[in-house]
Design a protein around this motif. Structure first.
Motif, PDB file in Angstrom:
ATOM      1  N   GLU A 177      46.121  82.083  33.768  1.00 19.99           N
ATOM      2  CA  GLU A 177      46.125  82.800  35.110  1.00 19.99           C
ATOM      3  C   GLU A 177      44.815  83.349  35.601  1.00 19.99           C
ATOM      4  OE1 GLU A 177      49.376  84.558  36.883  1.00 19.99           O
ATOM      5  OE2 GLU A 177      50.974  83.141  35.944  1.00 19.99           O
ATOM      6  N   ILE A 178      43.993  82.772  36.138  1.00 18.84           N
ATOM      7  CA  ILE A 178      42.658  83.376  36.726  1.00 18.84           C
ATOM      8  C   ILE A 178      42.710  83.431  38.323  1.00 18.84           C
ATOM      9  CG2 ILE A 178      40.278  83.284  36.538  1.00 18.84           C
ATOM     10  CD1 ILE A 178      40.735  81.578  34.102  1.00 18.84           C
ATOM     11  N   LEU A 179      43.445  84.029  38.876  1.00 13.66           N
ATOM     12  CA  LEU A 179      43.810  84.039  40.478  1.00 13.66           C
ATOM     13  C   LEU A 179      42.930  85.359  41.041  1.00 13.66           C
ATOM     14  CD1 LEU A 179      47.382  83.177  40.475  1.00 13.66           C
ATOM     15  CD2 LEU A 179      45.617  81.561  41.029  1.00 13.66           C
ATOM     16  N   GLY A 180      41.925  85.021  41.796  1.00 18.26           N
ATOM     17  CA  GLY A 180      41.347  86.258  42.537  1.00 18.26           C
ATOM     18  C   GLY A 180      40.862  87.228  41.376  1.00 18.26           C
ATOM     19  N   SER A 181      40.212  86.598  40.499  1.00 16.98           N
ATOM     20  CA  SER A 181      39.800  87.709  39.356  1.00 16.98           C
ATOM     21  C   SER A 181      38.253  88.055  39.421  1.00 16.98           C
ATOM     22  CB  SER A 181      39.854  86.744  37.913  1.00 16.98           C
ATOM     23  OG  SER A 181      38.780  86.065  38.053  1.00 16.98           O
ATOM     24  N   GLY A 182      37.687  87.406  40.520  1.00 17.23           N
ATOM     25  CA  GLY A 182      36.133  87.886  40.500  1.00 17.23           C
ATOM     26  C   GLY A 182      35.388  87.238  39.683  1.00 17.23           C
ATOM     27  N   LEU A 183      35.777  86.089  38.734  1.00 18.16           N
ATOM     28  CA  LEU A 183      34.905  85.435  38.035  1.00 18.16           C
ATOM     29  C   LEU A 183      34.469  84.143  38.788  1.00 18.16           C
ATOM     30  CD1 LEU A 183      37.266  85.533  34.675  1.00 18.16           C
ATOM     31  CD2 LEU A 183      35.062  86.561  35.268  1.00 18.16           C
ATOM     32  N   LYS A 184      33.416  83.671  38.406  1.00 19.44           N
ATOM     33  CA  LYS A 184      32.738  82.359  39.118  1.00 19.44           C
ATOM     34  C   LYS A 184      32.920  81.149  38.156  1.00 19.44           C
ATOM     35  CE  LYS A 184      29.288  85.450  41.218  1.00 19.44           C
ATOM     36  NZ  LYS A 184      30.240  85.880  41.973  1.00 19.44           N
ATOM     37  N   ILE A 212      44.509  87.460  34.068  1.00 21.13           N
ATOM     38  CA  ILE A 212      43.766  88.549  34.466  1.00 21.13           C
ATOM     39  C   ILE A 212      43.660  88.386  35.976  1.00 21.13           C
ATOM     40  CG2 ILE A 212      42.211  88.299  32.397  1.00 21.13           C
ATOM     41  CD1 ILE A 212      40.347  86.392  33.839  1.00 21.13           C
ATOM     42  N   ASN A 213      44.615  87.917  36.819  1.00 21.91           N
ATOM     43  CA  ASN A 213      44.761  87.949  38.257  1.00 21.91           C
ATOM     44  C   ASN A 213      44.005  89.059  38.734  1.00 21.91           C
ATOM     45  OD1 ASN A 213      45.858  85.409  37.905  1.00 21.91           O
ATOM     46  ND2 ASN A 213      47.709  86.174  37.898  1.00 21.91           N
ATOM     47  N   ASP A 214      43.853  89.105  40.057  1.00 17.54           N
ATOM     48  CA  ASP A 214      43.464  90.300  41.042  1.00 17.54           C
ATOM     49  C   ASP A 214      42.903  91.420  40.513  1.00 17.54           C
ATOM     50  OD1 ASP A 214      43.821  91.672  43.385  1.00 17.54           O
ATOM     51  OD2 ASP A 214      45.766  92.472  42.617  1.00 17.54           O
ATOM     52  N   ASN A 215      41.475  91.018  39.870  1.00 18.68           N
ATOM     53  CA  ASN A 215      40.634  92.094  39.338  1.00 18.68           C
ATOM     54  C   ASN A 215      39.254  91.812  39.916  1.00 18.68           C
ATOM     55  OD1 ASN A 215      41.741  94.167  37.234  1.00 18.68           O
ATOM     56  ND2 ASN A 215      42.493  92.086  36.573  1.00 18.68           N
ATOM     57  N   ASN A 216      38.244  92.511  39.489  1.00 18.46           N
ATOM     58  CA  ASN A 216      36.909  92.477  39.987  1.00 18.46           C
ATOM     59  C   ASN A 216      35.870  92.162  38.964  1.00 18.46           C
ATOM     60  OD1 ASN A 216      37.549  93.454  42.704  1.00 18.46           O
ATOM     61  ND2 ASN A 216      38.095  95.348  41.791  1.00 18.46           N
ATOM     62  N   PHE A 217      36.190  91.106  38.227  1.00 23.29           N
ATOM     63  CA  PHE A 217      35.387  90.927  36.978  1.00 23.29           C
ATOM     64  C   PHE A 217      34.099  90.230  37.366  1.00 23.29           C
ATOM     65  CE2 PHE A 217      39.652  90.479  34.771  1.00 23.29           C
ATOM     66  CZ  PHE A 217      39.399  91.625  33.863  1.00 23.29           C
ATOM     67  N   ASN A 218      33.007  90.200  36.627  1.00 23.10           N
ATOM     68  CA  ASN A 218      31.825  89.571  36.896  1.00 23.10           C
ATOM     69  C   ASN A 218      31.533  88.412  36.105  1.00 23.10           C
ATOM     70  OD1 ASN A 218      31.418  91.926  38.569  1.00 23.10           O
ATOM     71  ND2 ASN A 218      30.030  92.806  37.210  1.00 23.10           N
ATOM     72  N   GLY A 219      30.745  87.357  36.199  1.00 19.97           N
ATOM     73  CA  GLY A 219      30.267  86.500  35.337  1.00 19.97           C
ATOM     74  C   GLY A 219      31.229  85.290  35.482  1.00 19.97           C
ATOM     75  N   SER A 220      30.934  84.271  34.746  1.00 24.19           N
ATOM     76  CA  SER A 220      31.801  82.911  34.623  1.00 24.19           C
ATOM     77  C   SER A 220      32.878  83.004  33.922  1.00 24.19           C
ATOM     78  CB  SER A 220      30.792  81.900  34.404  1.00 24.19           C
ATOM     79  OG  SER A 220      29.563  81.759  34.906  1.00 24.19           O
ATOM     80  N   ILE A 221      33.725  82.116  34.208  1.00 21.27           N
ATOM     81  CA  ILE A 221      34.910  81.992  33.599  1.00 21.27           C
ATOM     82  C   ILE A 221      34.340  81.436  31.983  1.00 21.27           C
ATOM     83  CG2 ILE A 221      37.143  80.290  33.109  1.00 21.27           C
ATOM     84  CD1 ILE A 221      37.057  79.875  36.104  1.00 21.27           C
ATOM     85  N   PRO A 222      35.073  82.302  30.864  1.00 23.62           N
ATOM     86  CA  PRO A 222      34.312  82.226  29.895  1.00 23.62           C
ATOM     87  C   PRO A 222      34.944  80.788  29.047  1.00 23.62           C
ATOM     88  CG  PRO A 222      35.994  83.854  29.900  1.00 23.62           C
ATOM     89  CD  PRO A 222      36.022  83.442  31.225  1.00 23.62           C
ATOM     90  N   GLU A 223      33.896  80.141  28.366  1.00 19.15           N
ATOM     91  CA  GLU A 223      34.069  79.126  27.590  1.00 19.15           C
ATOM     92  C   GLU A 223      35.067  79.458  26.184  1.00 19.15           C
ATOM     93  OE1 GLU A 223      33.445  75.678  27.422  1.00 19.15           O
ATOM     94  OE2 GLU A 223      32.092  75.829  29.357  1.00 19.15           O
ATOM     95  N   PHE A 224      35.244  80.759  25.781  1.00 19.31           N
ATOM     96  CA  PHE A 224      35.742  80.925  24.561  1.00 19.31           C
ATOM     97  C   PHE A 224      37.216  80.803  24.705  1.00 19.31           C
ATOM     98  CE2 PHE A 224      35.707  85.492  26.586  1.00 19.31           C
ATOM     99  CZ  PHE A 224      37.000  85.605  26.726  1.00 19.31           C
ATOM    100  N   MET A 225      37.858  80.362  25.800  1.00 24.30           N
ATOM    101  CA  MET A 225      39.236  80.158  25.749  1.00 24.30           C
ATOM    102  C   MET A 225      39.625  78.938  25.082  1.00 24.30           C
ATOM    103  SD  MET A 225      40.017  81.316  29.901  1.00 24.30           S
ATOM    104  CE  MET A 225      39.475  82.832  30.514  1.00 24.30           C
TER     105      MET A 225
END
Length: 160
Positions: free
Chosen positions: A103-110, A80-93
């Motif tokens: 991969e969670i690079l520059g996703s916008g997640l916190k 989900i790299n290089d997007n503008n998501f909100n919120g936290s990295i989800p636990e559901f993974m």
């Protein structure tokens, strides 16, 4: 329809991700990277119970990742790299016990980075960067004996 592979990577497609993709339940591979899709990830993608690979990187996606996308329990590759998501990295993974690449690079997640990432014992590549969050210990990855590549380039702490 018995379609199992869709890749439209790098085609400058725009607009919202079509909800009806969730109706193609035979899909095992969905790659819409490097386009100009915007809006939120449709909850209907959670109906893709056979999905193993989901690549959403390099778009203009926003909002929170819907919990419904945790339904495909055979997920091996999630980007989900290089997007503008909100919120936290989800636990559901943590439901993705077969996951080999995350991969969670520059996703916008916190942050924080969920400690449940350590449950992904098949993980071979973990790439996380450019997340804001609170001071935290890095998850214990000692049980992740298959991990071959770890990239954690930059984490911004909220109290700095």
């Amino acid at each position: 329809m018995q379609l199992n592979f869709i890749s439209v990577s790098g085609n400058r497609l725009s607009g919202n991700i079509p909800n009806h993709l969730g109706d193609i339940t035979s899909l095992t591979y969905l790659d819409i990277e490097a386009n100009q899709f915007s809006g939120t990830v449709p909850t209907q993608l959670g109906k893709l119970v056979n999905l193993e690979i989901l690549k959403l990187s390099s778009n203009r996606l926003t909002g929170n990742l819907p919990n419904e996308i945790s339904q495909p329990t055979n997920m091996t590759d999630f980007r989900i790299n290089d997007n503008n998501f909100n919120g936290s990295i989800p636990e559901f993974m943590q439901n993705w016990r077969q996951c080999e690449r995350l991969e969670i690079l520059g996703s916008g997640l916190k942050g924080p980075i969920p400690s449940s990432i350590s449950l992904l014992e098949n993980l071979q590549q973990l790439k996380i960067s450019d997340i804001d969050g609170t001071n935290q210990a890095f998850p214990d990855l000692r049980k992740n004996t298959r991990l071959r590549r770890l990239r954690n380039t930059e984490i911004h702490l909220g109290n700095e």
